[in-house]
Motif scaffolding. Structure first.
Motif, PDB file in Angstrom:
ATOM      1  N   ARG A 280     -14.852  -1.019  -9.546  1.00 35.81           N
ATOM      2  CA  ARG A 280     -15.869  -1.398  -8.557  1.00 35.81           C
ATOM      3  C   ARG A 280     -16.775  -0.254  -8.148  1.00 35.81           C
ATOM      4  NH1 ARG A 280     -13.293  -0.421  -3.011  1.00 35.81           N
ATOM      5  NH2 ARG A 280     -11.091  -0.426  -3.485  1.00 35.81           N
TER       6      ARG A 280
ATOM      7  N   ASN B 130      -4.695   3.368  -4.059  1.00 32.57           N
ATOM      8  CA  ASN B 130      -6.102   3.725  -3.758  1.00 32.57           C
ATOM      9  C   ASN B 130      -6.419   5.148  -4.242  1.00 32.57           C
ATOM     10  OD1 ASN B 130      -5.711   1.566  -1.196  1.00 32.57           O
ATOM     11  ND2 ASN B 130      -7.606   1.437  -2.360  1.00 32.57           N
TER      12      ASN B 130
ATOM     13  N   ASP C 188      -8.890  -0.504 -10.009  1.00 33.21           N
ATOM     14  CA  ASP C 188      -9.686  -1.083  -8.920  1.00 33.21           C
ATOM     15  C   ASP C 188     -10.919  -0.200  -8.684  1.00 33.21           C
ATOM     16  OD1 ASP C 188     -10.758  -2.188  -6.631  1.00 33.21           O
ATOM     17  OD2 ASP C 188      -9.105  -1.704  -5.319  1.00 33.21           O
TER      18      ASP C 188
ATOM     19  N   LYS D 228       0.843  -1.187   0.000  1.00 33.85           N
ATOM     20  CA  LYS D 228       0.000   0.000   0.000  1.00 33.85           C
ATOM     21  C   LYS D 228       0.885   1.246   0.000  1.00 33.85           C
ATOM     22  CE  LYS D 228      -4.230  -1.486   0.166  1.00 33.85           C
ATOM     23  NZ  LYS D 228      -5.272  -1.041  -0.759  1.00 33.85           N
TER      24      LYS D 228
END
Ligand SMILES: O=C(O)CCC(=O)C1=CC=C[C@@H](O)[C@@H]1C(=O)O
Ligand SMILES: [Mg+2]
Length: 338
Positions: free
Chosen positions: A200, A144, A196, A108
């Motif tokens: 989603r 992210n 990602d 991460k």
């Protein structure tokens, strides 16, 4: 797919609370509602801030697991990656050891509050430490969508020196991913991009493939509404997929294993080792990889341990809160025109 009513879904449902070894996604406790259907146990665990519309897809995945079952697997084992949260360099070894031997490590980066130059330096140091401790593993990073274009470009050029399998959602949005991908190619560092959040969280999960914004798609069963829906999204996208968890208990991980086991191609290790991040799990033993792999057969019919369900049971306020949440998601799912 038959949709059972809320009373049938909630009959036997229990909310569990799982403490984590390390802060991840801003939390140290993860709650999940486990449902007991005729086809087996199922998990409904949308993140707490998600509203009924987003949660209704997570409910569809639970209904598939508990009331319908999954398609037949085409492989016996699923390769799994270790997941290293945005920890200090000194803690990387401890986290890696908790996953055992793995073919790949996901690191991460761009953690909230650490997405500027100082944060990039920490990210590079964390990736370098992973590379030092696991010289043969494939290393991927997941931002992210925490970086802007210029920071992502600079960071990935530095990280590429350590050898990157791919970068997951370095920036926000489909256009942002497409632009960054072009800039990386132009800079002579064609780091592969995996989408990602742009898969989603978009209403149209195929838009990313149409826009040429990514080389890979990350697919998670609950956010995408079930194994079958995820399979059809991957097929329509025409891109290789990486199956990942949504920080589920072993019951939810089983659905991820079912997806990974039924994809026609599985060229990358899956983010399905995340029970190692929790201090306790509902299964005895938990679904943890051995030698970097999860065995498919043993994973597909998870039955929680009765003692664990008692020990991990969340308090009555949380049971009520989750029951209301499931009802709201169900109402959204069955609304006329939904
Ligand atoms: O893919 C993995 O290795 C672990 C799962 C993982 O990283 C995630 C699980 C749940 C929520 C997300 O913030 C996160 C992700 O972004 O992929
Ligand atoms: Mg991700």
């Amino acid at each position: 797919m038959r949709i059972p009513g809320p009373e049938e879904l909630l009959d036997g449902a229990v909310v569990v609370s799982q403490p984590m070894h390390t802060r991840f996604r801003g939390t140290t406790v993860r709650e999940a509602m486990l449902l007991r259907g005729p086809a087996g146990w199922a998990e409904f665990s949308p993140f707490p801030e998600y509203g009924p519309a987003e949660s209704s897809r997570w409910l569809a995945a639970a209904i598939e697991a508990g009331w319908h079952g999954w398609p037949a697997p085409v492989r016996d084992t699923v390769p799994v990656n270790a997941t290293v949260p945005a920890v200090a360099v000194a803690d990387v070894g401890r986290v890696l050891d908790s996953f055992g031997e793995v073919p790949a490590v996901k690191v991460k980066v761009a953690e909230a509050g650490h997405a500027g130059p100082a944060g990039v330096a920490e990210d590079v140091a964390r990736v370098a430490e992973v590379r030092r401790l696991r010289p043969r593993a494939a290393v991927r990073v997941d931002a992210n969508q925490g970086w802007d274009h210029d920071t992502a470009l600079g960071a990935l050029l530095r990280l590429a020196e350590h050898g990157l399998e791919y970068a997951e959602q370095p920036v926000a949005g489909i256009d942002g991913l497409a632009r960054l991908r072009e800039s990386l190619i132009a800079a002579g560092a064609p780091v592969r991009i995996a989408a990602d959040e742009s898969v989603r969280k978009e209403t149209d999960p195929l838009a990313v493939a149409r826009a040429g914004a990514a080389d890979l798609v990350v697919v998670k069963v609950q956010p995408l509404g079930g194994v079958r829906r995820a399979l059809s999204i991957v097929e329509a996208a025409g891109l290789d997929a990486v199956v990942s968890s949504a920080l589920d208990t072993s019951v939810g991980i089983a659905a991820g294993v079912a997806l990974a086991a039924s994809l026609p191609r599985l060229p990358h290790a899956c983010g399905l080792g995340t029970v190692a991040l929790f201090t306790e799990d509902v299964l005895e033993p938990p679904l943890r990889p051995r030698g970097g792999h999860l065995a498919v057969g043993a994973a597909l019919r998870p039955v929680p341990d009765a003692g664990a369900l008692v020990r991990m049971r969340a308090d009555e306020d949380r049971q009520r809160w989750w029951r209301e949440r499931l009802r709201a998601a169900w109402a959204e799912m069955t609304a006329v025109g939904a």
